[in-house]
Every structure is written in C-alpha cells, then in structure tokens.
Design an enzyme around this catalytic site. Structure first.
Site, PDB file in Angstrom:
ATOM      1  N   ASP A 101      12.980  -5.784  35.500  1.00  0.00           N
ATOM      2  CA  ASP A 101      12.717  -4.369  35.759  1.00  0.00           C
ATOM      3  C   ASP A 101      13.848  -3.484  35.236  1.00  0.00           C
ATOM      4  O   ASP A 101      13.625  -2.500  34.551  1.00  0.00           O
ATOM      5  CB  ASP A 101      12.481  -4.118  37.265  1.00  0.00           C
ATOM      6  CG  ASP A 101      13.607  -4.646  38.158  1.00  0.00           C
ATOM      7  OD1 ASP A 101      14.509  -5.363  37.668  1.00  0.00           O
ATOM      8  OD2 ASP A 101      13.578  -4.355  39.376  1.00  0.00           O
ATOM      9  N   ASP A 104      21.454  -3.564  35.205  1.00  0.00           N
ATOM     10  CA  ASP A 104      22.427  -2.644  35.782  1.00  0.00           C
ATOM     11  C   ASP A 104      23.833  -3.211  35.511  1.00  0.00           C
ATOM     12  O   ASP A 104      24.376  -3.006  34.429  1.00  0.00           O
ATOM     13  CB  ASP A 104      22.088  -2.572  37.284  1.00  0.00           C
ATOM     14  CG  ASP A 104      22.877  -1.546  38.051  1.00  0.00           C
ATOM     15  OD1 ASP A 104      22.989  -0.410  37.585  1.00  0.00           O
ATOM     16  OD2 ASP A 104      23.384  -1.879  39.139  1.00  0.00           O
ATOM     17  N   LYS A 132      20.580   0.491  32.239  1.00  0.00           N
ATOM     18  CA  LYS A 132      21.592   1.477  32.659  1.00  0.00           C
ATOM     19  C   LYS A 132      22.941   1.041  32.092  1.00  0.00           C
ATOM     20  O   LYS A 132      23.735   0.419  32.786  1.00  0.00           O
ATOM     21  CB  LYS A 132      21.702   1.468  34.184  1.00  0.00           C
ATOM     22  CG  LYS A 132      20.764   2.392  34.907  1.00  0.00           C
ATOM     23  CD  LYS A 132      21.328   2.670  36.297  1.00  0.00           C
ATOM     24  CE  LYS A 132      20.356   2.255  37.357  1.00  0.00           C
ATOM     25  NZ  LYS A 132      20.861   2.483  38.720  1.00  0.00           N
ATOM     26  N   VAL A 154      16.850   4.658  40.653  1.00  0.00           N
ATOM     27  CA  VAL A 154      15.449   4.987  40.383  1.00  0.00           C
ATOM     28  C   VAL A 154      14.495   4.092  41.171  1.00  0.00           C
ATOM     29  O   VAL A 154      14.829   2.961  41.518  1.00  0.00           O
ATOM     30  CB  VAL A 154      15.126   4.896  38.870  1.00  0.00           C
ATOM     31  CG1 VAL A 154      15.840   5.986  38.093  1.00  0.00           C
ATOM     32  CG2 VAL A 154      15.470   3.531  38.307  1.00  0.00           C
ATOM     33  N   ASP A 160      12.119  -0.538  43.949  1.00  0.00           N
ATOM     34  CA  ASP A 160      12.076  -0.105  45.358  1.00  0.00           C
ATOM     35  C   ASP A 160      13.344   0.605  45.802  1.00  0.00           C
ATOM     36  O   ASP A 160      14.388   0.538  45.159  1.00  0.00           O
ATOM     37  CB  ASP A 160      11.908  -1.327  46.260  1.00  0.00           C
ATOM     38  CG  ASP A 160      13.187  -2.155  46.336  1.00  0.00           C
ATOM     39  OD1 ASP A 160      13.787  -2.411  45.276  1.00  0.00           O
ATOM     40  OD2 ASP A 160      13.610  -2.506  47.453  1.00  0.00           O
ATOM     41  N   ARG A 166       7.531   1.008  45.577  1.00  0.00           N
ATOM     42  CA  ARG A 166       7.173   0.182  44.412  1.00  0.00           C
ATOM     43  C   ARG A 166       5.844   0.620  43.825  1.00  0.00           C
ATOM     44  O   ARG A 166       5.550   0.369  42.663  1.00  0.00           O
ATOM     45  CB  ARG A 166       7.074  -1.297  44.832  1.00  0.00           C
ATOM     46  CG  ARG A 166       8.393  -1.926  45.237  1.00  0.00           C
ATOM     47  CD  ARG A 166       8.238  -3.431  45.357  1.00  0.00           C
ATOM     48  NE  ARG A 166       9.305  -4.062  46.099  1.00  0.00           N
ATOM     49  CZ  ARG A 166      10.470  -4.455  45.580  1.00  0.00           C
ATOM     50  NH1 ARG A 166      10.716  -4.252  44.306  1.00  0.00           N
ATOM     51  NH2 ARG A 166      11.387  -5.029  46.324  1.00  0.00           N
TER      52      ARG A 166
END
Ligand code: 5GP
Length: 180
Positions: A101, A104, A132, A154, A160, A166
């Site tokens: 998803d 990070d 990110k 986000v 979530d 979600r």
C-alpha cells in the site's frame, strides 16, 4: 463518516483509475512470457491489489501475506516486522511481484525482500500505491510506484487509521497525525 477528520481527496478515484490502468499495462509488458506471481500485502494493499491485478492483461497467479510492524523508536531498525500469515504458494523459480500500500521508512520492504529471497524466486520486484520518500530511514528500491506523496498521514482505499477508513474510495490526508 466524520467530516472534520479529512477534507478533499488528495488522490481522487479517477486519477487512481487512470494510473493503475497504465501501470497494469506496463507490468504486463515487463512480465510477458514469465511466470508471474503477484503477492498482496494485507491488510493495507487489498483495494489497490484487486484493482491492479485486474488491470494486468496476462496470465498470473495471486497470493497474500499479512505482516505486522511493531514500531519501537529505541531500536536502530525502528522496530520489528513479522509475517503473521504467510503465502500458501511455492515461489521457487517464479517471478514474484510484491504489492504494497505505502512505503514509508522502508523497513517493511527491506524485511520482505530478505524473507522472499530466501525462498529462491527467479526474480523479485516491488510495487507500491504510495511512496513517501521524505520519511525513508533505509534505502530501498521500488520498481513500480503509482504516486509519490508528501509526509502526511493518509487513509482510504485500503489504508487505515486505527483500523477505520479503509473503505474510503479515495486517498485523504489526516492532518495532525503522522506515522510513528
Ligand atoms: P514502513 O515499514 O515503510 O515504514 O511501513 C509501511 C507501513 O506503514 C504501511 O504498510 C502502513 O501500514 C504504514 N503507514 C506508513 N505511512 C502511512 C500512512 O500515511 N497511512 C497509513 N494508513 N499507514 C501508513
């Protein structure tokens, strides 16, 4: 839906639809004639994964794994990542594409790369809906990125906050919250 938590989408359904369509075609070209196994990382990637696999017009197989990341700021590696539910398929000699998803810090992708490589796939690549880069703690190579986003927390389209949101059909930012 609690309106005060987030405003307008930062990525709309329409822009995701267009981007996923072109990414699906690119993946199909890159894996033409190969033994493609796409693995979705749950829970966050469920919505993206289901749209992406349907946009890849070549034969492929799907599987899923569930990871959990325990964050710990005192540890040099930022915490631990664990597979809490593994794939059911044999991946030795196959062309594996892991679908995330969001990337990070980079710790989850680093952990998954090491784990999956131990199983001797023919090739291993990573795809993410969101990236990110400002938050990176460890350098990682991501082969397919749908969207680069700034350092904002986000939700939506699988992602979530405390297990909610979600089901939001677009990506929205939750202000005043950052990923720990
Ligand atoms: P990494 O190991 O790259 O730091 O962690 C990636 C994981 O952190 C994602 O799979 C996701 O669970 C979580 N994460 C990082 N940033 C965000 C964000 O902005 N929103 C949400 N919902 N989860 C995030």
């Amino acid at each position: 839906m609690e309106k005060k938590l987030f405003g307008k989408p930062i990525i709309t359904q329409e822009s995701m639809r267009r981007r996923i369509k072109s990414l699906g075609i690119k993946i199909a070209r890159d894996y033409q004639g190969k033994d493609l196994m796409m693995i979705g990382v749950l829970k966050g990637a469920f919505a993206f994964f289901s749209d992406l696999v349907r946009a890849v017009p070549i034969p492929l197989e799907v599987d899923f794994l569930v990871v959990s990341r325990q964050r710990d700021k005192r540890r040099k590696d930022g915490g631990t990542v664990k597979i809490i539910s593994d794939i059911a398929s044999e991946i030795k000699g196959r062309d594996v594409l892991i679908v995330e998803d969001i990337v990070d810090s980079g710790y989850t992708v680093t952990f998954l790369r090491e784990e999956i490589l131990k199983r001797n796939p023919n090739s291993l690549k990573f795809c993410t809906l969101l990236n990110k880069p400002e938050r990176r703690k460890i350098q990682v190579e991501i082969d397919y990125i749908c969207f680069e986003i700034p350092d904002r927390y986000v939700v939506g389209y699988g992602l979530d906050y405390k297990n909610k949101y979600r089901n939001l059909p677009y990506i929205a930012a939750l202000d005043n919250i950052t990923a720990e």
